[in-house]
Design a protein around this motif. Sequence first.
Motif, PDB file in Angstrom:
ATOM      1  N   ALA A  15     -36.941  11.116  60.923  1.00 56.19           N
ATOM      2  CA  ALA A  15     -36.010  10.477  61.855  1.00 56.19           C
ATOM      3  C   ALA A  15     -36.388  10.854  63.286  1.00 56.19           C
ATOM      4  O   ALA A  15     -37.077  11.837  63.520  1.00 56.19           O
ATOM      5  CB  ALA A  15     -34.581  10.912  61.558  1.00 56.19           C
ATOM      6  N   GLN A  46     -22.368  -1.291  79.148  1.00 56.58           N
ATOM      7  CA  GLN A  46     -23.150  -1.528  77.936  1.00 56.58           C
ATOM      8  C   GLN A  46     -24.440  -0.747  77.984  1.00 56.58           C
ATOM      9  O   GLN A  46     -25.050  -0.594  79.047  1.00 56.58           O
ATOM     10  CB  GLN A  46     -23.466  -3.010  77.800  1.00 56.58           C
ATOM     11  CG  GLN A  46     -22.195  -3.817  77.617  1.00 56.58           C
ATOM     12  CD  GLN A  46     -22.489  -5.209  77.117  1.00 56.58           C
ATOM     13  OE1 GLN A  46     -23.251  -5.931  77.722  1.00 56.58           O
ATOM     14  NE2 GLN A  46     -21.888  -5.571  76.004  1.00 56.58           N
ATOM     15  N   LYS A  54     -36.567  -3.701  67.911  1.00 54.21           N
ATOM     16  CA  LYS A  54     -35.359  -3.665  67.078  1.00 54.21           C
ATOM     17  C   LYS A  54     -34.330  -2.791  67.789  1.00 54.21           C
ATOM     18  O   LYS A  54     -34.653  -1.706  68.275  1.00 54.21           O
ATOM     19  CB  LYS A  54     -35.737  -3.051  65.722  1.00 54.21           C
ATOM     20  CG  LYS A  54     -34.582  -2.853  64.768  1.00 54.21           C
ATOM     21  CD  LYS A  54     -35.078  -2.110  63.517  1.00 54.21           C
ATOM     22  CE  LYS A  54     -33.996  -1.901  62.482  1.00 54.21           C
ATOM     23  NZ  LYS A  54     -33.059  -0.833  62.793  1.00 54.21           N
ATOM     24  N   VAL A  55     -33.092  -3.283  67.856  1.00 56.96           N
ATOM     25  CA  VAL A  55     -32.033  -2.478  68.469  1.00 56.96           C
ATOM     26  C   VAL A  55     -31.677  -1.342  67.511  1.00 56.96           C
ATOM     27  O   VAL A  55     -31.310  -1.588  66.363  1.00 56.96           O
ATOM     28  CB  VAL A  55     -30.794  -3.343  68.781  1.00 56.96           C
ATOM     29  CG1 VAL A  55     -29.645  -2.476  69.299  1.00 56.96           C
ATOM     30  CG2 VAL A  55     -31.145  -4.415  69.807  1.00 56.96           C
ATOM     31  N   VAL A  56     -31.802  -0.099  67.970  1.00 54.95           N
ATOM     32  CA  VAL A  56     -31.469   1.040  67.114  1.00 54.95           C
ATOM     33  C   VAL A  56     -30.098   1.625  67.442  1.00 54.95           C
ATOM     34  O   VAL A  56     -29.521   2.344  66.632  1.00 54.95           O
ATOM     35  CB  VAL A  56     -32.559   2.137  67.148  1.00 54.95           C
ATOM     36  CG1 VAL A  56     -33.800   1.675  66.402  1.00 54.95           C
ATOM     37  CG2 VAL A  56     -32.910   2.548  68.568  1.00 54.95           C
ATOM     38  N   LEU A  57     -29.575   1.300  68.615  1.00 54.23           N
ATOM     39  CA  LEU A  57     -28.191   1.670  68.931  1.00 54.23           C
ATOM     40  C   LEU A  57     -27.710   0.802  70.074  1.00 54.23           C
ATOM     41  O   LEU A  57     -28.446   0.564  71.024  1.00 54.23           O
ATOM     42  CB  LEU A  57     -28.072   3.145  69.350  1.00 54.23           C
ATOM     43  CG  LEU A  57     -26.607   3.598  69.506  1.00 54.23           C
ATOM     44  CD1 LEU A  57     -26.017   3.971  68.161  1.00 54.23           C
ATOM     45  CD2 LEU A  57     -26.462   4.760  70.464  1.00 54.23           C
ATOM     46  N   SER A  58     -26.474   0.299  69.980  1.00 55.03           N
ATOM     47  CA  SER A  58     -25.880  -0.345  71.140  1.00 55.03           C
ATOM     48  C   SER A  58     -24.455   0.148  71.262  1.00 55.03           C
ATOM     49  O   SER A  58     -23.822   0.493  70.266  1.00 55.03           O
ATOM     50  CB  SER A  58     -25.939  -1.868  71.031  1.00 55.03           C
ATOM     51  OG  SER A  58     -25.177  -2.293  69.932  1.00 55.03           O
ATOM     52  N   ALA A  59     -23.988   0.232  72.495  1.00 49.44           N
ATOM     53  CA  ALA A  59     -22.649   0.772  72.713  1.00 49.44           C
ATOM     54  C   ALA A  59     -21.982   0.065  73.874  1.00 49.44           C
ATOM     55  O   ALA A  59     -22.647  -0.422  74.795  1.00 49.44           O
ATOM     56  CB  ALA A  59     -22.730   2.261  73.000  1.00 49.44           C
ATOM     57  N   ASN A  60     -20.652  -0.011  73.789  1.00 50.75           N
ATOM     58  CA  ASN A  60     -19.827  -0.459  74.910  1.00 50.75           C
ATOM     59  C   ASN A  60     -19.021   0.737  75.381  1.00 50.75           C
ATOM     60  O   ASN A  60     -18.452   1.454  74.563  1.00 50.75           O
ATOM     61  CB  ASN A  60     -18.875  -1.574  74.470  1.00 50.75           C
ATOM     62  CG  ASN A  60     -19.616  -2.854  74.182  1.00 50.75           C
ATOM     63  OD1 ASN A  60     -20.676  -3.108  74.736  1.00 50.75           O
ATOM     64  ND2 ASN A  60     -19.055  -3.664  73.309  1.00 50.75           N
ATOM     65  N   LEU A  71     -25.946  10.910  76.043  1.00 51.58           N
ATOM     66  CA  LEU A  71     -25.831  10.249  74.749  1.00 51.58           C
ATOM     67  C   LEU A  71     -26.918  10.764  73.813  1.00 51.58           C
ATOM     68  O   LEU A  71     -28.071  10.893  74.208  1.00 51.58           O
ATOM     69  CB  LEU A  71     -25.979   8.731  74.927  1.00 51.58           C
ATOM     70  CG  LEU A  71     -26.057   7.881  73.646  1.00 51.58           C
ATOM     71  CD1 LEU A  71     -24.788   8.010  72.825  1.00 51.58           C
ATOM     72  CD2 LEU A  71     -26.309   6.425  74.003  1.00 51.58           C
ATOM     73  N   GLU A  72     -26.515  11.100  72.600  1.00 53.00           N
ATOM     74  CA  GLU A  72     -27.473  11.556  71.598  1.00 53.00           C
ATOM     75  C   GLU A  72     -27.240  10.802  70.299  1.00 53.00           C
ATOM     76  O   GLU A  72     -26.095  10.601  69.875  1.00 53.00           O
ATOM     77  CB  GLU A  72     -27.316  13.064  71.358  1.00 53.00           C
ATOM     78  CG  GLU A  72     -28.278  13.590  70.309  1.00 53.00           C
ATOM     79  CD  GLU A  72     -28.148  15.088  70.057  1.00 53.00           C
ATOM     80  OE1 GLU A  72     -27.293  15.744  70.677  1.00 53.00           O
ATOM     81  OE2 GLU A  72     -28.917  15.587  69.229  1.00 53.00           O
ATOM     82  N   PHE A  73     -28.341  10.370  69.653  1.00 53.98           N
ATOM     83  CA  PHE A  73     -28.266   9.725  68.336  1.00 53.98           C
ATOM     84  C   PHE A  73     -29.615   9.859  67.647  1.00 53.98           C
ATOM     85  O   PHE A  73     -30.576  10.330  68.252  1.00 53.98           O
ATOM     86  CB  PHE A  73     -27.868   8.242  68.484  1.00 53.98           C
ATOM     87  CG  PHE A  73     -28.943   7.381  69.100  1.00 53.98           C
ATOM     88  CD1 PHE A  73     -29.102   7.324  70.474  1.00 53.98           C
ATOM     89  CD2 PHE A  73     -29.808   6.634  68.308  1.00 53.98           C
ATOM     90  CE1 PHE A  73     -30.113   6.554  71.047  1.00 53.98           C
ATOM     91  CE2 PHE A  73     -30.814   5.853  68.872  1.00 53.98           C
ATOM     92  CZ  PHE A  73     -30.956   5.814  70.246  1.00 53.98           C
ATOM     93  N   SER A  74     -29.676   9.466  66.369  1.00 49.02           N
ATOM     94  CA  SER A  74     -30.932   9.535  65.618  1.00 49.02           C
ATOM     95  C   SER A  74     -31.139   8.247  64.835  1.00 49.02           C
ATOM     96  O   SER A  74     -30.165   7.651  64.372  1.00 49.02           O
ATOM     97  CB  SER A  74     -30.902  10.699  64.626  1.00 49.02           C
ATOM     98  OG  SER A  74     -30.808  11.918  65.319  1.00 49.02           O
ATOM     99  N   PHE A  75     -32.390   7.842  64.690  1.00 44.42           N
ATOM    100  CA  PHE A  75     -32.686   6.685  63.840  1.00 44.42           C
ATOM    101  C   PHE A  75     -33.911   6.975  62.982  1.00 44.42           C
ATOM    102  O   PHE A  75     -34.735   7.817  63.320  1.00 44.42           O
ATOM    103  CB  PHE A  75     -32.884   5.410  64.675  1.00 44.42           C
ATOM    104  CG  PHE A  75     -34.104   5.410  65.552  1.00 44.42           C
ATOM    105  CD1 PHE A  75     -34.057   5.946  66.828  1.00 44.42           C
ATOM    106  CD2 PHE A  75     -35.306   4.872  65.108  1.00 44.42           C
ATOM    107  CE1 PHE A  75     -35.185   5.948  67.639  1.00 44.42           C
ATOM    108  CE2 PHE A  75     -36.437   4.866  65.914  1.00 44.42           C
ATOM    109  CZ  PHE A  75     -36.373   5.416  67.189  1.00 44.42           C
ATOM    110  N   LYS A  76     -33.980   6.268  61.852  1.00 44.82           N
ATOM    111  CA  LYS A  76     -35.072   6.503  60.905  1.00 44.82           C
ATOM    112  C   LYS A  76     -36.255   5.588  61.201  1.00 44.82           C
ATOM    113  O   LYS A  76     -36.071   4.476  61.670  1.00 44.82           O
ATOM    114  CB  LYS A  76     -34.589   6.244  59.475  1.00 44.82           C
ATOM    115  CG  LYS A  76     -33.534   7.238  59.023  1.00 44.82           C
ATOM    116  CD  LYS A  76     -33.188   7.033  57.552  1.00 44.82           C
ATOM    117  CE  LYS A  76     -32.005   7.892  57.151  1.00 44.82           C
ATOM    118  NZ  LYS A  76     -30.726   7.189  57.257  1.00 44.82           N
TER     119      LYS A  76
END
Lengths: 103, 156
Positions: A15, A46, A54-60, A71-76
């Motif tokens: 990831a 936004q 490819k969108v791996v995260l979107s936020a409002n 902002l912190e997140f993880s994607f595979k």
Amino acid sequence: MADPMRIRAVAKDGAVNVKILMSHEMETGQRKDGAGKPIPAHFIQQISATWQGKVVLSANWGTAISKNPFLEFSFKGGKKGERIQVTWTDNKGDKRTDEATIN
Amino acid sequence: MDQTRRKVLKAGGGASLYALLAAAGMMRPEAALAADWNQKAFEAKNLKDAFDALGAGSRAESADIVMTAPEIAENGAVVPIGAVSKLPGTESIAILIAKNPTALAASFDIPAGTEPGVSTRVKLAETSDVYVLVKAQGKYYVTKKEIKVTIGGCGG
């Protein structure tokens, strides 16, 4: 134009962990200036992160996100050397896109 | 003859109006983008209205949502919040703050392949319950935690 984002993307155990630090006032619209006039709201609405199109995260977001947002997140699936793009748009139509290489 | 001319003018007028509207739309792409931004939910003054505007009028308490947040925030302007969902099929994660002037702080869409967890920093106007709302397989789940604030993060 706002200052660049600081983006760190690290691949580990299949990831990619992404940490983003944006430079933005995130003015709530609740505050008043020295003369007692309300300071208009100015905040990021936004945000989206893409990897290989490819969108791996979107936020409002609303006004409650802290100044200079984090902002912190993880994607595979991401691998070392590939790039990710992060874009934000605020309520005044200002926009900023920055890129980072996955480490 | 006159009739035809009128028809042509009418049709022409309609077409140019349409073109004008399209051009106006083209010139402001950010306005089109912002259409996705749920204004009603973000401007909701209280928790119930915000939940309703998100479509989460009915929701279940869940122990499968883990919120990482301090018990006491010395500075309400910067309160770290982490939200992780263990619910299968998590589609979105939202953070709501009951006593802020507007309750909804953020809403994250989690596409397939992205881990259902986010961390960010929020402002708390005063001591308040903070909610993490998760949409999973079309249903809403929530967990909450009270965060005590010694200095508020909103207002002057």
